[in-house]
Every structure is written in structure tokens, then in C-alpha cells.
Scaffold this motif. Structure first.
Motif, PDB file in Angstrom:
ATOM      1  N   VAL A   1      -2.737  76.135  19.663  1.00 47.24           N
ATOM      2  CA  VAL A   1      -3.063  75.614  20.993  1.00 47.24           C
ATOM      3  C   VAL A   1      -1.910  74.822  21.606  1.00 47.24           C
ATOM      4  O   VAL A   1      -2.064  74.235  22.665  1.00 47.24           O
ATOM      5  N   SER A   2      -0.769  74.829  20.941  1.00 48.75           N
ATOM      6  CA  SER A   2       0.357  74.041  21.424  1.00 48.75           C
ATOM      7  C   SER A   2       1.660  74.809  21.235  1.00 48.75           C
ATOM      8  O   SER A   2       1.797  75.593  20.306  1.00 48.75           O
ATOM      9  N   GLU A   3       2.612  74.550  22.103  1.00 49.19           N
ATOM     10  CA  GLU A   3       3.931  75.171  21.985  1.00 49.19           C
ATOM     11  C   GLU A   3       4.722  74.597  20.815  1.00 49.19           C
ATOM     12  O   GLU A   3       5.734  75.165  20.408  1.00 49.19           O
ATOM     13  N   ASP A   4       4.274  73.489  20.253  1.00 46.95           N
ATOM     14  CA  ASP A   4       4.987  72.814  19.175  1.00 46.95           C
ATOM     15  C   ASP A   4       4.916  73.554  17.840  1.00 46.95           C
ATOM     16  O   ASP A   4       5.705  73.292  16.944  1.00 46.95           O
ATOM     17  N   GLU A   5       3.966  74.458  17.690  1.00 48.72           N
ATOM     18  CA  GLU A   5       3.791  75.179  16.429  1.00 48.72           C
ATOM     19  C   GLU A   5       4.746  76.375  16.408  1.00 48.72           C
ATOM     20  O   GLU A   5       4.361  77.512  16.667  1.00 48.72           O
ATOM     21  N   THR A   6       5.997  76.108  16.043  1.00 49.94           N
ATOM     22  CA  THR A   6       7.069  77.096  16.175  1.00 49.94           C
ATOM     23  C   THR A   6       6.931  78.285  15.232  1.00 49.94           C
ATOM     24  O   THR A   6       7.536  79.321  15.481  1.00 49.94           O
ATOM     25  N   ASP A   7       6.154  78.164  14.158  1.00 50.32           N
ATOM     26  CA  ASP A   7       5.975  79.312  13.268  1.00 50.32           C
ATOM     27  C   ASP A   7       4.983  80.327  13.830  1.00 50.32           C
ATOM     28  O   ASP A   7       5.002  81.489  13.449  1.00 50.32           O
TER      29      ASP A   7
ATOM     30  N   ARG B   1     -12.094  84.614  21.302  1.00 48.96           N
ATOM     31  CA  ARG B   1     -13.263  83.742  21.420  1.00 48.96           C
ATOM     32  C   ARG B   1     -13.081  82.548  20.514  1.00 48.96           C
ATOM     33  O   ARG B   1     -12.327  82.587  19.541  1.00 48.96           O
ATOM     34  N   HIS B   2     -13.767  81.459  20.860  1.00 54.80           N
ATOM     35  CA  HIS B   2     -13.639  80.229  20.089  1.00 54.80           C
ATOM     36  C   HIS B   2     -14.903  79.407  20.289  1.00 54.80           C
ATOM     37  O   HIS B   2     -15.521  79.454  21.350  1.00 54.80           O
ATOM     38  N   SER B   3     -15.275  78.628  19.298  1.00 52.53           N
ATOM     39  CA  SER B   3     -16.463  77.789  19.433  1.00 52.53           C
ATOM     40  C   SER B   3     -16.129  76.422  20.048  1.00 52.53           C
ATOM     41  O   SER B   3     -17.010  75.753  20.554  1.00 52.53           O
ATOM     42  N   ARG B   4     -14.857  76.024  20.007  1.00 50.96           N
ATOM     43  CA  ARG B   4     -14.448  74.752  20.600  1.00 50.96           C
ATOM     44  C   ARG B   4     -13.858  74.983  21.982  1.00 50.96           C
ATOM     45  O   ARG B   4     -12.826  75.621  22.131  1.00 50.96           O
ATOM     46  N   LYS B   5     -14.508  74.426  22.980  1.00 50.52           N
ATOM     47  CA  LYS B   5     -14.075  74.609  24.363  1.00 50.52           C
ATOM     48  C   LYS B   5     -12.686  74.024  24.597  1.00 50.52           C
ATOM     49  O   LYS B   5     -11.859  74.636  25.279  1.00 50.52           O
ATOM     50  N   ALA B   6     -12.401  72.869  24.027  1.00 53.65           N
ATOM     51  CA  ALA B   6     -11.105  72.215  24.253  1.00 53.65           C
ATOM     52  C   ALA B   6      -9.950  73.093  23.755  1.00 53.65           C
ATOM     53  O   ALA B   6      -8.916  73.203  24.420  1.00 53.65           O
ATOM     54  N   ASP B   7     -10.123  73.750  22.610  1.00 52.81           N
ATOM     55  CA  ASP B   7      -9.059  74.606  22.063  1.00 52.81           C
ATOM     56  C   ASP B   7      -8.849  75.856  22.897  1.00 52.81           C
ATOM     57  O   ASP B   7      -7.714  76.248  23.163  1.00 52.81           O
ATOM     58  N   ILE B   8      -9.917  76.496  23.324  1.00 52.29           N
ATOM     59  CA  ILE B   8      -9.768  77.739  24.099  1.00 52.29           C
ATOM     60  C   ILE B   8      -9.197  77.441  25.489  1.00 52.29           C
ATOM     61  O   ILE B   8      -8.466  78.254  26.049  1.00 52.29           O
ATOM     62  N   ILE B   9      -9.493  76.263  26.026  1.00 51.67           N
ATOM     63  CA  ILE B   9      -8.892  75.858  27.309  1.00 51.67           C
ATOM     64  C   ILE B   9      -7.387  75.681  27.138  1.00 51.67           C
ATOM     65  O   ILE B   9      -6.600  76.095  27.996  1.00 51.67           O
ATOM     66  N   LYS B  10      -6.969  75.081  26.021  1.00 48.41           N
ATOM     67  CA  LYS B  10      -5.535  74.908  25.758  1.00 48.41           C
ATOM     68  C   LYS B  10      -4.830  76.261  25.613  1.00 48.41           C
ATOM     69  O   LYS B  10      -3.708  76.436  26.095  1.00 48.41           O
ATOM     70  N   ILE B  11      -5.491  77.214  24.966  1.00 47.83           N
ATOM     71  CA  ILE B  11      -4.908  78.562  24.828  1.00 47.83           C
ATOM     72  C   ILE B  11      -4.809  79.218  26.203  1.00 47.83           C
ATOM     73  O   ILE B  11      -3.768  79.816  26.540  1.00 47.83           O
ATOM     74  N   ARG B  12      -5.848  79.101  27.014  1.00 44.09           N
ATOM     75  CA  ARG B  12      -5.819  79.651  28.364  1.00 44.09           C
ATOM     76  C   ARG B  12      -4.688  79.049  29.176  1.00 44.09           C
ATOM     77  O   ARG B  12      -3.915  79.763  29.842  1.00 44.09           O
ATOM     78  N   ASP B  13      -4.564  77.724  29.137  1.00 40.44           N
ATOM     79  CA  ASP B  13      -3.507  77.046  29.889  1.00 40.44           C
ATOM     80  C   ASP B  13      -2.123  77.422  29.388  1.00 40.44           C
ATOM     81  O   ASP B  13      -1.182  77.556  30.174  1.00 40.44           O
ATOM     82  N   LEU B  14      -2.004  77.627  28.091  1.00 40.56           N
ATOM     83  CA  LEU B  14      -0.725  78.038  27.501  1.00 40.56           C
ATOM     84  C   LEU B  14      -0.332  79.427  28.008  1.00 40.56           C
ATOM     85  O   LEU B  14       0.817  79.666  28.366  1.00 40.56           O
ATOM     86  N   LEU B  15      -1.309  80.332  28.100  1.00 40.17           N
ATOM     87  CA  LEU B  15      -1.031  81.678  28.599  1.00 40.17           C
ATOM     88  C   LEU B  15      -0.744  81.666  30.106  1.00 40.17           C
ATOM     89  O   LEU B  15       0.103  82.419  30.578  1.00 40.17           O
ATOM     90  N   ARG B  16      -1.434  80.838  30.840  1.00 40.41           N
ATOM     91  CA  ARG B  16      -1.208  80.768  32.295  1.00 40.41           C
ATOM     92  C   ARG B  16       0.164  80.191  32.636  1.00 40.41           C
ATOM     93  O   ARG B  16       0.718  80.458  33.699  1.00 40.41           O
ATOM     94  N   LYS B  17       0.711  79.409  31.732  1.00 37.89           N
ATOM     95  CA  LYS B  17       1.992  78.748  31.981  1.00 37.89           C
ATOM     96  C   LYS B  17       3.145  79.748  32.057  1.00 37.89           C
ATOM     97  O   LYS B  17       4.140  79.499  32.733  1.00 37.89           O
ATOM     98  N   TYR B  18       3.031  80.887  31.412  1.00 35.89           N
ATOM     99  CA  TYR B  18       4.149  81.849  31.353  1.00 35.89           C
ATOM    100  C   TYR B  18       3.864  83.127  32.107  1.00 35.89           C
ATOM    101  O   TYR B  18       2.853  83.565  32.346  1.00 35.89           O
TER     102      TYR B  18
END
Length: 184
Positions: A4-10, A167-184
């Protein structure tokens, strides 16, 4: 699950205005389950190997087919489970293109390219498949049994069709993934 973050470089690769995120593997406890399943199947094979060899030695076609079918299941089940443990899903987004790639043992087996309606055409939908009885009763002791459902991430293509991404059960995590994809 996806990072859910760009910091996870692996698991997240960013280059040339594109982002590529790879799913995580299973936790170590599941590898213990796999070892237990393979041990049980191996014990089953040891128990029936003599009978299978006798059936293969007969001239009856049905017995030979049954014996090889049982051997196929005994060898195929652990192979299939190991392949599932080495499954990986990658979502790559660059501008208005999303590529979903499925890999088994790091070998691509399926690839889907989606041309988005616009750069931000990645949406979130809440899905709840059963009534939330615990919440309707509003009793504090039932709070832990409330059905919260899950959230699905969709990409809308040029034709207006919503294509499932994750799909994800945690709304906060899936929102972060959505925002990460929208950023690029």
C-alpha cells in the motif's frame, strides 16, 4: 494482498512514470500446512502403492486406468498446491494503461491489458453478500461478529466496462492501493 506504499521497494517498482506492484506471498504458517498436506498424501501413497502396482500389472484396462488415475491425483495434488504457493499477481499502470499479469513459479501464465477510460478510472466498490444481523441487533457483545463485507477494486475501460483488479477486507488498505494506482 498488495503493498500500500511506494516505500516497499521489493514489491513496488517505479520507473518512467509507471508503477508496478506485486502481490505478497503466503505467511509462513501456510508453508507448515503445505508440509502437513504433503506428509499425509505421502503416507496415503505408501499405504496404497502395493495395490496400485498390482492393478497396473493386471491386463484389465479399467484397473490400469483407475491405478494411473489414483497416481495422477497423488502426484498432481502436491504439485498443484506448490504451484499455488508460488502464484504471484502483478498490476502495472502507466497513464491510461493497466496490465494485470499472473505468474506461477515466476513464469507469466496470463496477461490482460486494459485501456482505461481516463487516468483516474480506478474505482472502489463495497460488497456485502449477507445481512449484517449482529449490527441490526445492536448488542455490544455481538460487535465482534458484525459482517463488514469487503471492498473490490475495479478499472473502467474505454467501453465503460468495469474490470476487476483486486479485493480486500480492509477499506483503508484498498483505498491506498487505489490512490497509488491513480497517482501514475
Amino acid at each position: 494482498m498488495f503493498p500500500v506504499s511506494e516505500d516497499e521497494t521489493d514489491r513496488v517498482k517505479i520507473k518512467d512514470q509507471s508503477i508496478s506492484i506485486k502481490s505478497y506471498g503466503l505467511p509462513m504458517i501456510f508453508w507448515g500446512y503445505l508440509i502437513a498436506i504433503i506428509a499425509v498424501v505421502s503416507a496415503m501413497y505408501l499405504a496404497v502403492s502395493g495395490a496400485i502396482n498390482k492393478l497396473i500389472a493386471t491386463e484389465d484396462t479399467i484397473n490400469v486406468v483407475l491405478a494411473y488415475s489414483v497416481l495422477g491425483i497423488i502426484y498432481g495434488l502436491p504439485a498443484l498446491l506448490i504451484a499455488l504457493y508460488f502464484y504471484e499477481k502483478t498490476i502495472t499502470k502507466k497513464g491510461e494503461l493497466i496490465t494485470i499479469q499472473h505468474k506461477v513459479f515466476w513464469v507469466p501464465v496470463m496477461k490482460k491489458v486494459i485501456e482505461l477510460d481516463n487516468k483516474d478510472a480506478v474505482e472502489l466498490h463495497h460488497f456485502m453478500d449477507s445481512p449484517n444481523v449482529a449490527k441490526m441487533r445492536a448488542q455490544p457483545e455481538l460487535k465482534g461478529f458484525e459482517n463488514r463485507g469487503y471492498f473490490e477494486l475495479f478499472a473502467t475501460n474505454k467501453n465503460g466496462k468495469a474490470i476487476f483488479l483486486d479485493r480486500h477486507s480492509r477499506k483503508a488498505d484498498i483505498i491506498k492501493i487505489r490512490d497509488l494506482l491513480r497517482k501514475y
